[in-house]
Write a protein that holds these residues in place. Structure first.
Motif, PDB file in Angstrom:
ATOM      1  N   ALA A  31       2.142  37.970  11.104  1.00  0.00           N
ATOM      2  CA  ALA A  31       2.455  38.260  12.504  1.00  0.00           C
ATOM      3  C   ALA A  31       1.417  39.244  13.028  1.00  0.00           C
ATOM      4  O   ALA A  31       0.684  39.875  12.257  1.00  0.00           O
ATOM      5  N   GLU A  32       1.394  39.409  14.338  1.00  0.00           N
ATOM      6  CA  GLU A  32       0.319  40.172  14.980  1.00  0.00           C
ATOM      7  C   GLU A  32       0.457  41.674  14.791  1.00  0.00           C
ATOM      8  O   GLU A  32      -0.519  42.376  14.537  1.00  0.00           O
ATOM      9  N   THR A  33       1.677  42.201  14.900  1.00  0.00           N
ATOM     10  CA  THR A  33       1.882  43.654  14.895  1.00  0.00           C
ATOM     11  C   THR A  33       2.782  44.077  13.733  1.00  0.00           C
ATOM     12  O   THR A  33       3.553  43.274  13.205  1.00  0.00           O
ATOM     13  N   PRO A  34       2.713  45.370  13.333  1.00  0.00           N
ATOM     14  CA  PRO A  34       3.611  45.859  12.291  1.00  0.00           C
ATOM     15  C   PRO A  34       5.087  45.673  12.637  1.00  0.00           C
ATOM     16  O   PRO A  34       5.895  45.340  11.770  1.00  0.00           O
ATOM     17  N   ASP A  35       5.448  45.884  13.903  1.00  0.00           N
ATOM     18  CA  ASP A  35       6.847  45.724  14.297  1.00  0.00           C
ATOM     19  C   ASP A  35       7.305  44.275  14.144  1.00  0.00           C
ATOM     20  O   ASP A  35       8.440  44.012  13.716  1.00  0.00           O
TER      21      ASP A  35
END
Length: 329
Positions: A31-35
């Motif tokens: 996925a793109e972001t840590p969140d």
């Protein structure tokens, strides 16, 4: 290794059948972001009923994304496989490079994963949720410590943590070590009688940890011969406390301090500390991890003879395992 293979291995050492332990890991590419990556892991934990397990461990990997299996194996045995562990990658670089060039990536990632899981865990009834532990090795220990605040240990506290090979810049480790009880050593401190924090090496915890454990149990596993933990820029002009008598069992009595030279020696030792025999330097042994988890979990349903046999098994398994050449520090 598959969950089914892990269950067979654990069951072979137990008088009863083990549960399949859950191990989840998300790489940078999912996925793109840590969140977003953290939410994917939480969703999978929920789907697998991981919050019904006896223990849940939030693991922060090393800089390369490596998770030391020696750190998790023993815990799974102690709980008969009734555990879940989850980790989130934040870098491809080895730990020193990641610390220099991507220092905030590890903090952002470890905070995101901890917050995502902790907020869900908090909402569960206290008597119907797993014990929540943290773990990190090397840069993972550095970032894992930064992922929580003292408020997390006061309001609705986690159950504990095992941090191994904590790098010298770690602020919490530095503060606790500096404020250690009088008479204890820098390489194996005693802090406030060991009520909330205990330090451990190859020989266990030192004398002086006389207080009963509180609600939170934190263990720092460290070897006096680990240059990544005990590097000190002040060696440039003064002798470090860990070089004074009494010394750690794995520090040569022939080692002497010299201005400038000693600091350069430790600088050279840091990248070499992953290439030493298991149980020294920056290579943490599964039997020592087992001792640390016994302190943190409070598990007591194993006899001393069973624990000794398990230590032999885990050490033999780790000594013959593939993959340790990619640990990355």
């Amino acid at each position: 290794m598959s969950h089914r293979a892990r269950r067979r291995q654990i069951s072979a050492r137990l008088p009863k059948a083990a549960v399949e332990p859950i191990r989840l890991y998300a790489g940078l590419q999912v996925a793109e972001t840590p969140d977003e990556r953290s939410q994917l892991l939480l969703d999978e934990l929920i789907e697998l009923n991981a919050f019904d397990r006896a223990a849940l461990v939030v693991v922060t990997p090393t800089g390369t994304g490596w998770v030391d299996p020696s750190a998790i194996d023993g815990l799974e045995y102690l709980y008969d496989g009734d555990t879940a562990s989850v980790a989130l990658q934040y870098s491809y670089l080895n730990s020193p490079l990641s610390l220099v060039f991507q220092s905030e990536n590890g903090l952002e990632s470890s905070q995101s994963l901890f917050r995502t899981i902790y907020r869900y865990w908090q909402k569960l009834p206290a008597g119907q949720r797993p014990k929540l532990f943290l773990h990190g090795l090397s840069l993972g220990a550095f970032n894992s410590q930064r992922s929580i605040t003292f408020l997390d240990l006061l309001g609705d506290p986690i159950d504990g943590a095992v941090w191994s090979g904590t790098p010298f810049p770690s602020e919490k480790w530095q503060t606790i070590t500096a404020d250690r009880d009088a008479g204890s050593t820098q390489w194996l401190p005693v802090y406030q009688g060991g009520r909330f924090v205990r330090f451990m090496n190859q020989n266990g915890v030192p004398e002086g940890n006389s207080a009963s454990w509180g609600n939170v149990r934190i263990v720092y596993l460290q070897y006096a011969s680990d240059a990544i933990t005990f590097f000190d820029k002040h060696l440039l002009y003064r002798e470090a406390d860990w070089m004074k008598a009494p010394r750690g069992p794995d520090v040569s009595p022939l080692l002497s301090w010299y201005p400038i030279v000693s600091m350069l020696q430790l600088l050279v030792d840091m990248p070499l500390s992953d290439g030493v025999p298991m149980g020294y330097g920056h290579v943490y042994a599964p039997d020592h991890y087992l001792d640390a988890w016994l302190e943190v979990t409070g598990v007591e349903n194993w006899s001393s003879e069973e624990i000794d046999a398990l230590k032999v098994h885990l050490h033999s398994k780790a000594s013959n395992a593939d993959g340790y050449e990619y640990r990355g520090g």
